[in-house]
Design a protein around this motif. Structure first.
Motif, short mmCIF file in Angstrom:
data_model
loop_
_atom_site.label_atom_id
_atom_site.label_comp_id
_atom_site.label_asym_id
_atom_site.label_seq_id
_atom_site.Cartn_x
_atom_site.Cartn_y
_atom_site.Cartn_z
N ASN A 1 8.38 25.95 60.84
CA ASN A 1 9.68 25.34 60.94
C ASN A 1 10.51 25.35 59.82
OD1 ASN A 1 11.68 23.65 62.14
ND2 ASN A 1 10.00 22.45 63.31
N ILE A 2 11.68 24.96 60.01
CA ILE A 2 12.70 24.56 58.81
C ILE A 2 12.02 23.65 57.64
CG2 ILE A 2 15.10 24.09 58.09
CD1 ILE A 2 15.77 24.93 61.03
N ALA A 3 12.03 24.22 56.66
CA ALA A 3 11.49 23.17 55.56
C ALA A 3 10.07 22.94 55.58
CB ALA A 3 12.25 21.67 55.41
N LYS B 1 7.62 27.30 53.65
CA LYS B 1 7.42 28.72 53.47
C LYS B 1 7.71 29.07 52.31
CE LYS B 1 10.24 29.35 56.91
NZ LYS B 1 10.73 27.96 56.75
N TRP C 1 22.97 34.90 54.07
CA TRP C 1 23.46 34.17 55.26
C TRP C 1 24.50 33.06 54.97
CZ3 TRP C 1 18.01 32.80 57.37
CH2 TRP C 1 17.14 33.99 57.52
N LEU D 1 25.93 30.71 58.15
CA LEU D 1 25.00 29.69 58.35
C LEU D 1 25.73 28.48 58.76
CD1 LEU D 1 21.89 29.13 58.48
CD2 LEU D 1 22.33 28.37 56.21
N MET E 1 27.38 28.47 61.93
CA MET E 1 26.76 28.19 62.94
C MET E 1 26.29 26.60 63.22
SD MET E 1 23.40 27.81 64.27
CE MET E 1 22.42 27.76 62.84
N LEU F 1 25.99 34.58 63.24
CA LEU F 1 24.81 34.36 62.25
C LEU F 1 23.43 35.23 62.89
CD1 LEU F 1 23.28 32.75 59.92
CD2 LEU F 1 22.54 31.16 61.73
N GLN F 2 23.19 35.23 63.96
CA GLN F 2 21.85 36.04 64.53
C GLN F 2 21.99 37.40 64.32
OE1 GLN F 2 19.19 34.32 64.31
NE2 GLN F 2 20.04 32.16 64.37
N ARG G 1 9.11 34.61 57.24
CA ARG G 1 9.66 35.05 58.58
C ARG G 1 9.70 36.26 58.92
NH1 ARG G 1 13.34 30.10 59.09
NH2 ARG G 1 12.04 28.43 59.75
N ALA H 1 12.95 35.50 64.26
CA ALA H 1 14.53 35.27 64.34
C ALA H 1 14.90 35.27 65.93
CB ALA H 1 15.29 36.43 63.44
N PHE I 1 14.64 31.50 67.11
CA PHE I 1 15.95 30.89 66.89
C PHE I 1 17.28 31.48 67.96
CE2 PHE I 1 14.04 29.97 62.81
CZ PHE I 1 14.39 28.98 62.51
N ARG J 1 20.14 20.73 51.57
CA ARG J 1 20.86 21.94 51.72
C ARG J 1 22.22 21.55 52.35
NH1 ARG J 1 17.55 26.56 54.16
NH2 ARG J 1 16.91 27.21 52.08
N ILE K 1 21.46 18.69 60.92
CA ILE K 1 20.29 18.98 61.68
C ILE K 1 19.76 17.71 61.93
CG2 ILE K 1 18.03 19.91 61.55
CD1 ILE K 1 19.05 22.28 59.95
N1 LIG Z 1 17.03 33.45 62.75
C1 LIG Z 1 17.29 32.23 61.73
C2 LIG Z 1 16.42 31.98 60.67
C3 LIG Z 1 16.80 30.86 60.01
N2 LIG Z 1 17.76 30.00 60.39
C4 LIG Z 1 18.11 28.84 59.56
C5 LIG Z 1 17.07 27.94 59.62
C6 LIG Z 1 17.45 27.13 58.21
O1 LIG Z 1 18.79 26.06 58.34
C7 LIG Z 1 17.69 28.28 57.34
C8 LIG Z 1 16.65 28.85 56.76
O2 LIG Z 1 15.52 28.50 57.28
P1 LIG Z 1 14.06 28.02 56.31
O3 LIG Z 1 13.78 28.80 55.42
O4 LIG Z 1 14.76 26.72 55.40
O5 LIG Z 1 13.20 27.47 57.49
O6 LIG Z 1 18.28 29.24 58.36
C9 LIG Z 1 18.28 30.45 61.46
O7 LIG Z 1 19.61 29.64 61.75
N3 LIG Z 1 18.28 31.46 62.27
#
Ligand SMILES: Nc1ccn([C@H]2C[C@H](O)[C@@H](COP(=O)(O)O)O2)c(=O)n1
Ligand SMILES: Nc1ncnc2c1ncn2[C@@H]1O[C@H](COP(=O)(O)OP(=O)(O)O)[C@@H](O)[C@H]1O
Length: 267
Positions: free
Chosen positions: A67-69, A72, A95, A104, A107, A118-119, A143, A148, A152, A207, A213
């Motif tokens: 998960n986020i934070a 990893k 991003w 980012l 999004m 973003l994706q 990841r 992704a 996500f 961040r 969030i």
């Molecule tokens: N496919 C993704 C991957 C990551 N994110 C976002 C989630 C976090 O805000 C940020 C980085 O992730 P973390 O390494 O802190 O778990 O990127 C996303 O929206 N889509």
């Protein structure tokens, strides 16, 4: 194709990492040395399978998921000075800044409008990392192109924040990529945390883009991860999964990583 210089380099790194190649390194599993240098050991009618062939050509690929934070990046930092291992962090900076734009941030402000943007970019940057050559025998990624899509993109779509057409276009891209490019993974290390733990860590990390969030978002991501990697009921799982309880503090996590170094590094 492995060039002789690269193979020599890998052998050198291996012997530094785990001692002479004649030593026992099986760990109950097939020896990684055997799968890294099978040419020396196999005849014409090799029984080598696709996984072995991948390891020989690409080395061992480990994806750290969670998960986020969840921790990893901290996990990759822990292993980053291991000889024979190269880490590839998620390119979050890209991003946040692609030619002066912040997909980012956009999004999180308006997922319906900017989720696809973003994706699409995440998919491209993850493809870049999967296919980047590594001179080290072990490539540890934060990841993957798989999470992704399966976590996500699915979350955006299932929560009604992505239009059918956007989802269809991303899915077409994803399916073409995974059938056309060798993106094989040897091990997934899943850092399992409670959403509450992640929420706390996310707040501490501070961040800017992630201020919006809510805890519910982390619950949604958590449950998609659990269905994918633990229950294995949602989408294909591209590699064996090692689940680690990552709710513990940093010191305990470091101890755990040290004590379980061999299984985490797929040795
Ligand atoms: N496919 C993704 C991957 C990551 N994110 C976002 C989630 C976090 O805000 C940020 C980085 O992730 P973390 O390494 O802190 O778990 O990127 C996303 O929206 N889509
Ligand atoms: N085991 C842990 N205990 C407490 N805090 C942690 C732990 N692991 C990471 N952190 C902190 O939590 C935040 C998020 O960690 P990070 O490794 O960046 O997570 P991720 O890469 O999964 O988003 C960072 O501020 C980090 O220092």
């Amino acid at each position: 194709m492995s060039c002789p210089a690269l193979v020599w380099c890998r052998r050198k790194l291996w012997s530094k990492l785990i001692g002479p190649t004649s030593g026992a390194v099986g760990c109950g599993k097939k020896s990684l040395i055997a799968s890294t240098f099978p040419i020396m050991q196999r005849g014409l009618f090799s029984t080598e399978n696709a996984g072995d062939q991948n390891k020989r050509e690409k080395g061992t690929v480990i994806c750290v998921e969670g998960n986020i934070a969840s921790g990893k990046t901290s996990c990759l930092d822990f292993f980053s000075n291991t000889v024979g291992l190269e880490v590839f962090k998620e390119p979050v900076d890209k991003w946040r800044n692609v030619r002066g734009h912040n997909p980012l941030g956009l999004m999180y402000q308006d997922p319906n409008r900017w989720g696809l943007t973003l994706q699409t970019y995440v998919q491209l940057t993850m493809l870049d990392i999967h296919t980047k050559p590594s001179i080290s025998p072990i490539k540890m990624m934060e990841r993957s192109i798989y999470s992704a899509k399966y976590i996500f993109v699915e979350n955006l779509y299932q929560s009604g924040k992505m239009a059918d057409v956007d989802y269809a276009v991303l899915t077409e891209w994803f399916e073409w990529i995974i059938k056309s490019v060798n993106l094989s993974v040897d091990l997934i290390v899943y850092l399992k945390t409670s959403p509450e733990t992640c929420y706390q860590r996310l707040k501490n990390r501070c961040r800017e883009e992630e201020r919006v969030i809510p805890l519910e978002y982390l619950y949604a991501i958590h449950s998609l991860y659990e269905e994918w990697l633990v229950k294995q009921t949602s989408y294909p799982v591209p590699a064996p999964v090692l689940v680690i309880d990552a709710n513990k503090d940093l010191e305990e996590m470091s101890r755990h990583y040290e004590e379980n170094r061999r299984s985490i590094l797929s040795l």
